[in-house]
Design a protein around this motif. Structure first.
Motif, PDB file in Angstrom:
ATOM      1  N   UNK A  28       0.822  -1.212   0.000  1.00 59.52           N
ATOM      2  CA  UNK A  28       0.000   0.000   0.000  1.00 59.52           C
ATOM      3  C   UNK A  28       0.857   1.264   0.000  1.00 59.52           C
ATOM      4  N   UNK A  75      -3.821  -4.630   1.613  1.00 59.34           N
ATOM      5  CA  UNK A  75      -4.002  -3.395   2.375  1.00 59.34           C
ATOM      6  C   UNK A  75      -5.320  -3.413   3.162  1.00 59.34           C
ATOM      7  N   UNK A  76      -5.338  -2.709   4.317  1.00 58.05           N
ATOM      8  CA  UNK A  76      -6.533  -2.657   5.166  1.00 58.05           C
ATOM      9  C   UNK A  76      -7.735  -2.132   4.408  1.00 58.05           C
ATOM     10  N   UNK A  77      -7.508  -1.171   3.503  1.00 54.42           N
ATOM     11  CA  UNK A  77      -8.618  -0.608   2.744  1.00 54.42           C
ATOM     12  C   UNK A  77      -9.287  -1.702   1.910  1.00 54.42           C
ATOM     13  N   UNK A 115     -11.294  -4.035   4.234  1.00 56.45           N
ATOM     14  CA  UNK A 115     -12.594  -3.476   4.616  1.00 56.45           C
ATOM     15  C   UNK A 115     -13.583  -3.687   3.474  1.00 56.45           C
ATOM     16  N   UNK A 150      -7.262   0.315  -2.943  1.00 59.78           N
ATOM     17  CA  UNK A 150      -5.996  -0.193  -2.410  1.00 59.78           C
ATOM     18  C   UNK A 150      -5.377   0.755  -1.391  1.00 59.78           C
ATOM     19  N   UNK A 151      -5.927   1.970  -1.272  1.00 60.73           N
ATOM     20  CA  UNK A 151      -5.420   2.847  -0.216  1.00 60.73           C
ATOM     21  C   UNK A 151      -6.579   3.597   0.434  1.00 60.73           C
ATOM     22  N   UNK A 152      -6.283   4.327   1.515  1.00 62.82           N
ATOM     23  CA  UNK A 152      -7.371   4.885   2.309  1.00 62.82           C
ATOM     24  C   UNK A 152      -8.124   5.997   1.572  1.00 62.82           C
ATOM     25  N   UNK A 192     -10.627   4.403  -0.620  1.00 55.23           N
ATOM     26  CA  UNK A 192     -11.701   3.801   0.169  1.00 55.23           C
ATOM     27  C   UNK A 192     -12.662   4.867   0.670  1.00 55.23           C
ATOM     28  N   UNK A 193     -12.119   6.009   1.132  1.00 49.08           N
ATOM     29  CA  UNK A 193     -12.981   7.077   1.627  1.00 49.08           C
ATOM     30  C   UNK A 193     -13.935   7.543   0.530  1.00 49.08           C
ATOM     31  N   UNK A 235     -16.578   4.923  -0.250  1.00 48.13           N
ATOM     32  CA  UNK A 235     -17.553   4.812   0.842  1.00 48.13           C
ATOM     33  C   UNK A 235     -18.507   5.999   0.832  1.00 48.13           C
ATOM     34  N   UNK A 248      -4.692   2.911   8.563  1.00 46.47           N
ATOM     35  CA  UNK A 248      -5.530   3.113   7.369  1.00 46.47           C
ATOM     36  C   UNK A 248      -7.013   3.256   7.685  1.00 46.47           C
ATOM     37  N   UNK A 271      -7.704   6.583   8.960  1.00 46.92           N
ATOM     38  CA  UNK A 271      -7.614   7.576   7.871  1.00 46.92           C
ATOM     39  C   UNK A 271      -8.898   7.597   7.056  1.00 46.92           C
ATOM     40  N   UNK A 272      -9.431   6.413   6.767  1.00 42.65           N
ATOM     41  CA  UNK A 272     -10.664   6.326   5.988  1.00 42.65           C
ATOM     42  C   UNK A 272     -11.795   7.037   6.732  1.00 42.65           C
ATOM     43  N   UNK A 332     -14.805  10.647   6.682  1.00 47.03           N
ATOM     44  CA  UNK A 332     -16.255  10.400   6.678  1.00 47.03           C
ATOM     45  C   UNK A 332     -16.967  11.095   7.838  1.00 47.03           C
ATOM     46  N   UNK A 369     -10.736  -3.295  11.412  1.00 46.75           N
ATOM     47  CA  UNK A 369     -11.520  -3.530  10.200  1.00 46.75           C
ATOM     48  C   UNK A 369     -12.953  -3.949  10.535  1.00 46.75           C
TER      49      UNK A 369
END
Ligand code: ATP
Ligand code: ATP
Ligand code: MG
Ligand code: MG
Lengths: 298, 273
Positions: free
Chosen positions: A219, A259-261, A264, A280-282, A285-286, A289, B238, B241-242, B246, B258
């Motif tokens: 990531x 990656x965590x993103x 999720x 693949x990165x935050x 993902x933001x 979402x 991460x 950060x996400x 939001x 997660x």
């Protein structure tokens, strides 16, 4: 920041700058080969991420690219390696160093001078860089790696992360056609690592320097790369574009980190919530979402 | 168990690496020490087994002032894995390396054999048991250093950057093991830059910057505090950060896991449908 970055270089994108065919290598005293039939083509200007489980042969491959294998590590080498039109086995490490810079996995093994700035200047002396230019290039590299204030310190009197910054600065200052970086940010704090990835990304984009980056944490650098190579047990098992490789089932099986993103995304999918793409990165993902959360709210 | 009181430490070259650090580590604690390069993390943990002695202030381990005890005695209950494994490996084979401390402490051969076997398998080194530690890859060498300490089951383990050079599978195995060790009542101190690793272990987090402790609190609160995190030159996990992107939707930002994240998102969607 970047006078030096802006000097233009002509980039010929279609030229293979590294080519290996049928590479098989066994270390002296090694029971089995550490590289098995490795055939690769890397083009000039590529930004390659080289990854795979611990012990799969990443460092060994890096050593083939700057001539440490076969000139320093003897052992048994079959097949051919061509780097910047030179056949590696026929040219000395010294000659190859004019084209390839390697940041060692263990920074302590790379530093030997009495001061940080002497270490960084050393490579430039070898390249025959004129004295007047040397100062500017050393200072630039020290600044890019955040260690300008440490320039008079002895490398062995630094923290692990500070030493790794020196090792990176040594190679940055040389601005070789090919930069090979073997887990260059493993000792760095996360903001420091981000900054280094940006600097390297810039050198790749603006000067067309070919980058080969060994990394487990995909990531971190994936947004800069255009080429990913995955190794396992000495072999190249995947070789292609980043998204194709990350999404492939075999990458998962080999244990390439997700990656965590992305995790999720997968957890939501199992519960019936679908994002429009695989993030693949935050940041991605933001955004994805936000789309789903606001759409479903109507 | 480990008490650090107003400690200053200056290296012979006059670098002031610790400037008034106080910290109390209790038996059974799980502490992650994080922060910028050169903050003083390695210097601090080297005080825990007496490798370094404070220039000013005191460090007591199990009630004993480290200045009044030899490193050998202090190290009896404290396993220490160095940031750079090359500084601690010296035997001819991996097996000997892993057995070394056990032999030194006078364990029976049968027990030594069993513990060595166990540690070598835990760290995925079975294939390399007869190899010289110096003929291994970087990640493998770090795992030999880890195995040689975990093998003798110390009450306190201090791991300086345990995840360096490890792929995700090795890292996950190591994480599960460390968490399990701690659950058995062992005291665990890790120094690390690996934010995702810390987010998954959920320990107490001590952030350092420029020779001082900036904050000492639980992972969730420390790692999601944008200001503190920047001060210590790290980045939030991460997932956090996400969620920071939001907050306009009324969602919380202090989420690092997660599955917690998934549940919150499902709740948000479900409540509205
Ligand atoms: N100097 C050496 N002599 C003999 N064998 C070696 C030597 N260095 C590495 N090896 C072996 O060769 C294989 C590949 O090692 P290499 O260092 O290339 O792995 P790597 O992919 O870089 O791993 P890591 O992610 O742990 O750094 C490993 O099995 C290792 O044990
Ligand atoms: N052997 C030494 N001699 C002199 N100064 C040192 C020595 N080791 C470290 N230092 C200095 O002491 C300060 C703290 O170093 P330390 O190694 O504790 O940092 P750290 O937090 O572990 O950093 P890193 O994340 O890079 O490992 C730094 O400024 C460093 O340059
Ligand atoms: Mg390696
Ligand atoms: Mg350190």
């Amino acid at each position: 920041m970047d006078d030096i970055l802006c000097e233009s270089r002509t980039v010929n994108k279609t030229l293979a700058i590294i080519n290996t065919s049928g590479l098989i290598y066994t270390y002296p005293g090694g029971r089995e080969p550490s590289l098995v039939d490795v055939s690769l083509t890397i083009e000039k200007g590529d930004y390659v991420i080289l990854t795979g489980p611990s012990g799969c042969g990443k460092t060994t491959l890096c050593r083939c690219l700057n001539g440490l294998i076969p000139h320093f590590y003897s052992g048994k080498l079959e097949g051919e390696i061509k780097v910047a039109s030179l056949t590696v086995s026929e040219h000395s490490i010294y000659e190859l160093a004019k084209h390839v810079g390697l940041v060692f996995q263990n920074p302590e093994n790379q530093l030997f001078a009495l001061s940080v700035e002497k270490d960084v200047a050393f490579g430039l002396e070898n390249l025959g860089v004129p004295r007047e230019d040397m100062r500017a290039r050393v200072d630039w590299a020290l600044q890019m790696t955040g260690i300008y204030d440490l320039r008079e310190r002895a490398p062995h009197e630094l923290s692990g992360g500070q030493q790794q910054r020196v090792a990176i600065a040594c190679v940055l200052a040389m601005k070789p056609d090919i930069m090979v970086l073997d887990e260059p940010t493993s000792f760095l704090d996360p903001l420091g690592a981000q900054k280094i990835f940006e600097v390297i990304g810039d050198l790749n984009k603006k000067l067309g320097i070919t980058v080969i980056l060994v990394e487990h944490r995909l990531d971190l650098a994936s947004k800069y790369a255009n080429h990913v190579i995955v190794m396992d047990e000495g072999k190249v098992v995947l070789d292609g574009k980043p998204l194709d490789v990350f999404d492939s089932e075999s990458a998962r099986l080999i244990g390439v980190g997700i990656p965590k993103a992305t995790r999720l995304y997968q957890a939501l999918r199992q519960s019936g919530v679908y994002l429009n793409r695989v993030p693949v990165n935050s940041q991605e993902a933001t955004l994805l979402l936000q789309e789903v959360l606001t759409r479903d709210r109507g | 168990m480990i008490e650090v009181k107003d400690v200053y430490f200056t290296y012979p070259n006059n670098v002031e690496a610790l400037k008034g650090v106080s910290l109390n580590i209790r038996k059974g604690d799980f502490v992650a020490i994080m922060g910028q390069n050169g903050a003083g993390k390695t210097t601090l943990v080297k005080h825990f087994n007496g490798l370094l002695k404070p220039t000013k202030g005191t460090v007591t381990v199990n009630g004993v002032d480290t200045r009044e005890e030899s490193v050998a005695k202090l190290s009896r209950g404290i396993g220490f894995v160095f940031q750079n494994p090359d500084n601690q490996l010296f035997c001819e084979t991996v097996e000997e390396e892993v057995a070394f401390a056990l032999r030194n402490f006078g364990f029976e051969d049968k027990i030594i054999q069993k513990r060595v076997e166990w540690a070598i398998n835990l760290l995925g080194l079975a294939k390399h048991r007869q190899s010289s530690p110096f003929m291994l890859s970087g990640g493998e060498r770090k795992r030999v250093a880890l195995a040689s300490v975990l093998a003798w089951n110390p009450d306190v383990v201090i791991l300086d950057e345990p995840t360096i050079g490890q792929d995700y599978q090795q890292k996950e195995k190591l994480r599960q093991f460390i968490v399990q060790l701690n659950a058995q009542g062992k005291t665990v101190v890790v120094v690390t830059h690996d934010v995702e690793f810390v987010a998954e272990c959920n320990p107490r987090v001590v952030l350092m910057a420029q020779g001082e402790i900036v904050v000492d609190g639980d992972a969730k609160h420390v790692l999601t505090n944008a200001k503190l995190v920047t001060e210590a030159s790290i980045v939030p996990p991460q997932i956090s950060q996400i969620f920071m992107g939001l907050t306009d939707l009324g969602l919380p930002f202090d989420i690092i896991d997660v599955y917690e994240a998934r549940d919150i998102l499902l709740d948000f969607l479900g409540g509205d449908l």
